[in-house]
Design a protein around this motif. Sequence first.
Motif, PDB file in Angstrom:
ATOM      1  N   ASP A  38      -3.127   0.135 -16.999  1.00 41.93           N
ATOM      2  CA  ASP A  38      -3.987   0.741 -18.018  1.00 41.93           C
ATOM      3  C   ASP A  38      -3.200   1.446 -19.123  1.00 41.93           C
ATOM      4  O   ASP A  38      -3.794   2.057 -20.008  1.00 41.93           O
ATOM      5  N   GLU A  39      -1.859   1.366 -19.087  1.00 44.46           N
ATOM      6  CA  GLU A  39      -1.068   1.997 -20.136  1.00 44.46           C
ATOM      7  C   GLU A  39      -0.979   1.090 -21.366  1.00 44.46           C
ATOM      8  O   GLU A  39      -0.860  -0.139 -21.252  1.00 44.46           O
ATOM      9  N   ARG A  40      -1.023   1.730 -22.540  1.00 43.69           N
ATOM     10  CA  ARG A  40      -0.923   1.010 -23.808  1.00 43.69           C
ATOM     11  C   ARG A  40       0.547   0.713 -24.109  1.00 43.69           C
ATOM     12  O   ARG A  40       1.392   1.608 -24.053  1.00 43.69           O
ATOM     13  N   VAL A  41       0.821  -0.551 -24.430  1.00 43.32           N
ATOM     14  CA  VAL A  41       2.190  -1.005 -24.666  1.00 43.32           C
ATOM     15  C   VAL A  41       2.344  -1.404 -26.132  1.00 43.32           C
ATOM     16  O   VAL A  41       1.512  -2.142 -26.675  1.00 43.32           O
ATOM     17  N   LEU A  42       3.413  -0.943 -26.763  1.00 38.22           N
ATOM     18  CA  LEU A  42       3.705  -1.280 -28.150  1.00 38.22           C
ATOM     19  C   LEU A  42       4.951  -2.156 -28.232  1.00 38.22           C
ATOM     20  O   LEU A  42       5.964  -1.872 -27.603  1.00 38.22           O
ATOM     21  N   VAL A  43       4.856  -3.210 -29.047  1.00 37.59           N
ATOM     22  CA  VAL A  43       6.006  -4.077 -29.338  1.00 37.59           C
ATOM     23  C   VAL A  43       6.203  -4.070 -30.853  1.00 37.59           C
ATOM     24  O   VAL A  43       5.536  -4.807 -31.570  1.00 37.59           O
ATOM     25  N   PRO A  44       7.097  -3.218 -31.369  1.00 37.61           N
ATOM     26  CA  PRO A  44       7.299  -3.160 -32.820  1.00 37.61           C
ATOM     27  C   PRO A  44       8.070  -4.376 -33.328  1.00 37.61           C
ATOM     28  O   PRO A  44       8.949  -4.895 -32.653  1.00 37.61           O
ATOM     29  N   ALA A  56       0.801  -9.013 -21.702  1.00 38.91           N
ATOM     30  CA  ALA A  56      -0.664  -8.992 -21.628  1.00 38.91           C
ATOM     31  C   ALA A  56      -1.180  -9.426 -20.267  1.00 38.91           C
ATOM     32  O   ALA A  56      -2.313  -9.107 -19.887  1.00 38.91           O
ATOM     33  N   GLU A  57      -0.367 -10.144 -19.519  1.00 41.44           N
ATOM     34  CA  GLU A  57      -0.750 -10.509 -18.152  1.00 41.44           C
ATOM     35  C   GLU A  57      -0.661  -9.320 -17.212  1.00 41.44           C
ATOM     36  O   GLU A  57      -1.191  -9.348 -16.101  1.00 41.44           O
ATOM     37  N   ARG A  58      -0.001  -8.243 -17.684  1.00 45.78           N
ATOM     38  CA  ARG A  58       0.270  -7.078 -16.835  1.00 45.78           C
ATOM     39  C   ARG A  58      -0.336  -5.784 -17.358  1.00 45.78           C
ATOM     40  O   ARG A  58      -0.312  -4.767 -16.662  1.00 45.78           O
ATOM     41  N   VAL A 114       0.923   5.414 -27.891  1.00 46.30           N
ATOM     42  CA  VAL A 114       1.046   4.490 -26.765  1.00 46.30           C
ATOM     43  C   VAL A 114       1.837   5.146 -25.634  1.00 46.30           C
ATOM     44  O   VAL A 114       2.469   6.186 -25.812  1.00 46.30           O
ATOM     45  N   ASP A 115       1.790   4.494 -24.471  1.00 49.83           N
ATOM     46  CA  ASP A 115       2.495   5.009 -23.294  1.00 49.83           C
ATOM     47  C   ASP A 115       3.897   4.427 -23.160  1.00 49.83           C
ATOM     48  O   ASP A 115       4.832   5.106 -22.718  1.00 49.83           O
ATOM     49  N   VAL A 142       4.661   7.524 -29.655  1.00 45.89           N
ATOM     50  CA  VAL A 142       4.750   7.527 -28.190  1.00 45.89           C
ATOM     51  C   VAL A 142       4.273   8.865 -27.636  1.00 45.89           C
ATOM     52  O   VAL A 142       4.675   9.927 -28.110  1.00 45.89           O
ATOM     53  N   LYS A 143       3.424   8.799 -26.634  1.00 50.98           N
ATOM     54  CA  LYS A 143       2.936  10.011 -25.980  1.00 50.98           C
ATOM     55  C   LYS A 143       4.082  10.746 -25.286  1.00 50.98           C
ATOM     56  O   LYS A 143       5.070  10.136 -24.885  1.00 50.98           O
TER      57      LYS A 143
END
Length: 212
Positions: A38-44, A56-58, A114-115, A142-143
């Motif tokens: 449930d953590e938000r992931v960022l890919v800059p 996205a599968e995870r 994001v986390d 980032v949090k």
Amino acid sequence: MDAEFWHSRWAENRIGFHLPDVNPLLIKHWSAVKPKRDERVLVPMCGKTQDLVWLAERHNQVIGIELSDIAVKAFFAENLYTPLVTGVGNQHLYEFDEISIYQGDYFTVNIEPVDVVYDRAALIAMPEDMRQMYVEKLLSLVKSGGRILLVTLDYPQDELAGPPFSVPKAEVEALFANCKVTHLERDDADETHPRRQRGLSRFAEEVWLIEV
């Protein structure tokens, strides 16, 4: 590295930095960030990387930021995804299931904190005089308690012009001086590596865990 440089690279398909498959270093080291679904992931500066699909599968929310509309459209087309597109002017949001990509300037895009961050191609795309600004923006997204999985390159910069640029250990530690920095791996290339064959005396990929 202004915006026009990157638009030209994508327009001319000069994208040697793009990996056609999921980055093995992501697969190997993602567990180091102790990720939760449930953590938000960022890919800059995500380009059209398949790493987005793997993440996205995870994770329920994977967010990319990418300047080039060519790259963003190619990502969805090549994966046979039909995104919902919203936005005006030079910034658009593409959404499909768990994946959202903001097409626009990294330095002006605003997203909710994001986390976790995965950076394989963003910091090393920045010339030296832009890296501090890049990191300040990144940390603002980032949090507290967030983690960054960072991949960098180390090679003699005077032997090859970037991008991608060399960002050695001392600079990584200085840029993230207010964070906990853990060195996870250094992979030194042998003489058969394409970069070594272009005349580099040494070339290595390094992986870092940054805890905010």
